[in-house]
Design a protein around this motif. Structure first.
Motif, PDB file in Angstrom:
ATOM      1  N   GLN A 162      17.079  19.536  95.480  1.00  0.00           N
ATOM      2  CA  GLN A 162      16.490  20.490  94.532  1.00  0.00           C
ATOM      3  C   GLN A 162      15.877  19.773  93.328  1.00  0.00           C
ATOM      4  OE1 GLN A 162      20.365  22.628  95.034  1.00  0.00           O
ATOM      5  NE2 GLN A 162      19.192  24.341  94.237  1.00  0.00           N
ATOM      6  N   LEU A 163      16.522  18.690  92.906  1.00  0.00           N
ATOM      7  CA  LEU A 163      15.976  17.902  91.794  1.00  0.00           C
ATOM      8  C   LEU A 163      14.612  17.327  92.182  1.00  0.00           C
ATOM      9  CD1 LEU A 163      17.907  15.380  89.568  1.00  0.00           C
ATOM     10  CD2 LEU A 163      15.700  14.757  90.504  1.00  0.00           C
ATOM     11  N   LEU A 164      14.517  16.768  93.367  1.00  0.00           N
ATOM     12  CA  LEU A 164      13.250  16.173  93.810  1.00  0.00           C
ATOM     13  C   LEU A 164      12.174  17.242  93.989  1.00  0.00           C
ATOM     14  CD1 LEU A 164      14.644  13.568  96.367  1.00  0.00           C
ATOM     15  CD2 LEU A 164      13.734  13.121  94.084  1.00  0.00           C
ATOM     16  N   LEU A 186      22.528   8.271  88.460  1.00  0.00           N
ATOM     17  CA  LEU A 186      21.197   7.710  88.720  1.00  0.00           C
ATOM     18  C   LEU A 186      21.272   6.638  89.801  1.00  0.00           C
ATOM     19  CD1 LEU A 186      19.637   7.358  85.134  1.00  0.00           C
ATOM     20  CD2 LEU A 186      19.046   9.038  86.891  1.00  0.00           C
ATOM     21  N   LEU A 187      22.324   5.837  89.785  1.00  0.00           N
ATOM     22  CA  LEU A 187      22.497   4.811  90.828  1.00  0.00           C
ATOM     23  C   LEU A 187      22.627   5.442  92.203  1.00  0.00           C
ATOM     24  CD1 LEU A 187      24.939   2.126  89.353  1.00  0.00           C
ATOM     25  CD2 LEU A 187      22.647   1.706  90.251  1.00  0.00           C
ATOM     26  N   ASP A 188      23.392   6.520  92.294  1.00  0.00           N
ATOM     27  CA  ASP A 188      23.557   7.215  93.576  1.00  0.00           C
ATOM     28  C   ASP A 188      22.213   7.733  94.089  1.00  0.00           C
ATOM     29  OD1 ASP A 188      26.274   6.750  93.548  1.00  0.00           O
ATOM     30  OD2 ASP A 188      26.816   8.739  92.808  1.00  0.00           O
ATOM     31  N   LEU A 189      21.428   8.320  93.176  1.00  0.00           N
ATOM     32  CA  LEU A 189      20.123   8.855  93.567  1.00  0.00           C
ATOM     33  C   LEU A 189      19.164   7.722  93.937  1.00  0.00           C
ATOM     34  CD1 LEU A 189      18.140  11.204  93.880  1.00  0.00           C
ATOM     35  CD2 LEU A 189      17.714  11.100  91.407  1.00  0.00           C
ATOM     36  N   ALA A 190      19.169   6.648  93.160  1.00  0.00           N
ATOM     37  CA  ALA A 190      18.282   5.507  93.433  1.00  0.00           C
ATOM     38  C   ALA A 190      18.591   4.893  94.797  1.00  0.00           C
ATOM     39  CB  ALA A 190      18.430   4.460  92.330  1.00  0.00           C
ATOM     40  N   GLY A 195      12.928   3.819  96.744  1.00  0.00           N
ATOM     41  CA  GLY A 195      11.485   3.738  96.559  1.00  0.00           C
ATOM     42  C   GLY A 195      10.671   4.688  97.405  1.00  0.00           C
ATOM     43  N   GLN A 196      11.314   5.655  98.067  1.00  0.00           N
ATOM     44  CA  GLN A 196      10.610   6.554  98.993  1.00  0.00           C
ATOM     45  C   GLN A 196       9.984   7.756  98.295  1.00  0.00           C
ATOM     46  OE1 GLN A 196      10.178   5.620 102.304  1.00  0.00           O
ATOM     47  NE2 GLN A 196      11.083   3.784 101.390  1.00  0.00           N
ATOM     48  N   ALA A 224      17.749  -3.267  87.124  1.00  0.00           N
ATOM     49  CA  ALA A 224      17.055  -3.813  88.300  1.00  0.00           C
ATOM     50  C   ALA A 224      17.253  -2.894  89.505  1.00  0.00           C
ATOM     51  CB  ALA A 224      17.576  -5.217  88.610  1.00  0.00           C
ATOM     52  N   ARG A 225      18.472  -2.408  89.692  1.00  0.00           N
ATOM     53  CA  ARG A 225      18.751  -1.499  90.820  1.00  0.00           C
ATOM     54  C   ARG A 225      18.019  -0.173  90.652  1.00  0.00           C
ATOM     55  NH1 ARG A 225      24.912  -1.937  93.026  1.00  0.00           N
ATOM     56  NH2 ARG A 225      25.086  -4.205  93.089  1.00  0.00           N
ATOM     57  N   LEU A 226      18.004   0.328  89.431  1.00  0.00           N
ATOM     58  CA  LEU A 226      17.325   1.602  89.191  1.00  0.00           C
ATOM     59  C   LEU A 226      15.807   1.457  89.356  1.00  0.00           C
ATOM     60  CD1 LEU A 226      19.326   2.988  86.113  1.00  0.00           C
ATOM     61  CD2 LEU A 226      19.569   3.623  88.518  1.00  0.00           C
ATOM     62  N   LYS A 227      15.261   0.375  88.855  1.00  0.00           N
ATOM     63  CA  LYS A 227      13.812   0.156  88.995  1.00  0.00           C
ATOM     64  C   LYS A 227      13.414   0.070  90.466  1.00  0.00           C
ATOM     65  CE  LYS A 227      13.517  -3.251  85.824  1.00  0.00           C
ATOM     66  NZ  LYS A 227      12.916  -4.273  84.909  1.00  0.00           N
ATOM     67  N   GLN A 228      14.239  -0.614  91.249  1.00  0.00           N
ATOM     68  CA  GLN A 228      13.943  -0.743  92.691  1.00  0.00           C
ATOM     69  C   GLN A 228      14.038   0.611  93.384  1.00  0.00           C
ATOM     70  OE1 GLN A 228      16.695  -3.212  94.824  1.00  0.00           O
ATOM     71  NE2 GLN A 228      15.424  -3.298  96.671  1.00  0.00           N
TER      72      GLN A 228
END
Length: 331
Positions: A162-164, A186-190, A195-196, A224-228
């Motif tokens: 729903q967020l997406l 945020l880490l779980d979502l990332a 990157g999809q 770095a993990r979130l950016k990826q």
């Protein structure tokens, strides 16, 4: 309490004001009308009338918000903010006399750095804060969501689909998007996205906090993990806490800028009463002029670095056993 009216009017106006003289006036007012702060100053043998510089002001250790009712004057609170924590922990309490002041100051600070709220759709991924209740961060996000006038749902627990969907809808309407989230969520979502999803033009903003869901990590690794995962060039951050009514913001690289009501000073790591402008790094003391009804002079548990231009970094914490939501540990 004519002083309070004058002081809050000053903060609400758009005109600039002299921070130092305003802070010193507030110090003398709180030294007289805040019983907890007054006793603390008396125990230190400090005469408020002799304090002529910000570095001479005694800063109240933040733990007092757990142990005492830190209030200036008597009032019926419009809101009570609680720190995050387990049922075994004593949570800090911040009694707020004027919720409107908190909302207006927070709005002015955000819009100074990011522009009008009406241009945004805010998606708040704050599960632990929503579930515990009493969060100042949730109160701020709720106000921002209402001020934005957005059509999309603002708060999300674990419903990523729903967020997406809301993200795509907002981008389709040509809106700026702020994804505001506690770090572990945020880490779980990332990790799920890898990157999809197209996050171009989205400000991904972490508020810190692993809540025991992930191991603590230094900011560089987290970002770095979130950016990826989100496919973005920078991760934004918010610096705030239960005991403060103002915020600082970072557009990336962990470099924060304080809001117009805030100023940071550093204290020596081994001597809390040694406050000097030449310190490269040290314990963070915060002056928050919005804390007119509690205490505006807070000795935090954060360790930081100040830059000559007024920006700052958060390097870690003094006490790793009590990790607050807004901070990361140094590994």
């Amino acid at each position: 309490m004519d002083f309070k009216h004058h002081h809050t009017s000053l903060l609400r106006k758009q005109e600039p004001f002299d921070f130092i003289s305003t802070a010193l006036a507030l110090f003398r007012f709180q030294a007289k009308h805040n019983p907890v702060y007054r006793r603390y100053i008396e125990n230190l043998k400090v005469n408020p009338e002799e304090v002529q510089a910000l570095e001479q002001i005694p800063f109240l250790p933040i733990e007092f918000f757990k142990e005492q009712q830190v209030t200036t004057g008597e009032f019926e609170p419009e809101a009570v903010f609680y720190s995050s924590g387990t049922t075994q922990q004593t949570r800090s309490r911040h009694l707020v006399a004027d919720l409107g002041l908190y909302q207006q100051v927070s709005e002015r600070i955000f819009e100074h750095f990011y522009g009008p709220l009406q241009e945004y759709v805010i998606l708040a991924l704050l599960p632990s804060y929503l579930q515990q209740g009493g969060s100042s961060l949730v109160a701020m996000a709720d106000y921002f969501i209402k001020k934005s006038g957005q059509q999309e749902e603002g708060f999300y627990l674990h419903n990523h689909d729903q967020l997406l969907q809301a993200l795509r809808q907002a981008k389709g309407r040509g809106k700026k998007v702020l994804l505001l989230g506690v770090s572990y969520a945020l880490l779980d979502l990332a990790k799920e996205l890898q990157g999809q999803e197209d996050f171009s033009g989205v400000a991904v903003m972490e508020t810190g906090g692993m809540k025991g869901r992930h191991r603590e990590m230094i900011r560089e690794e987290l970002h770095a993990r979130l950016k990826q995962g989100f496919g973005v060039d920078a991760i934004h951050s918010e610096y705030g806490m239960t005991e403060l009514l103002s915020q600082g913001y970072s557009r990336g690289e962990g470099i924060f800028w304080p809001g117009y009501t805030m100023r940071l000073l550093l204290r020596d790591l081994n001597d809390p009463f040694d406050i000097r402008p030449d310190l490269r790094s040290g314990g963070i003391n915060v002056i928050d002029l919005a804390n007119v009804d509690s205490c505006a002079f807070i000795e935090t548990k954060d360790i930081g670095r100040l830059h000559p231009d007024g920006s700052f970094e958060v390097l870690g914490r003094f006490d790793n056993s009590d990790i607050r939501g807004c901070n990361l540990l140094v590994g």
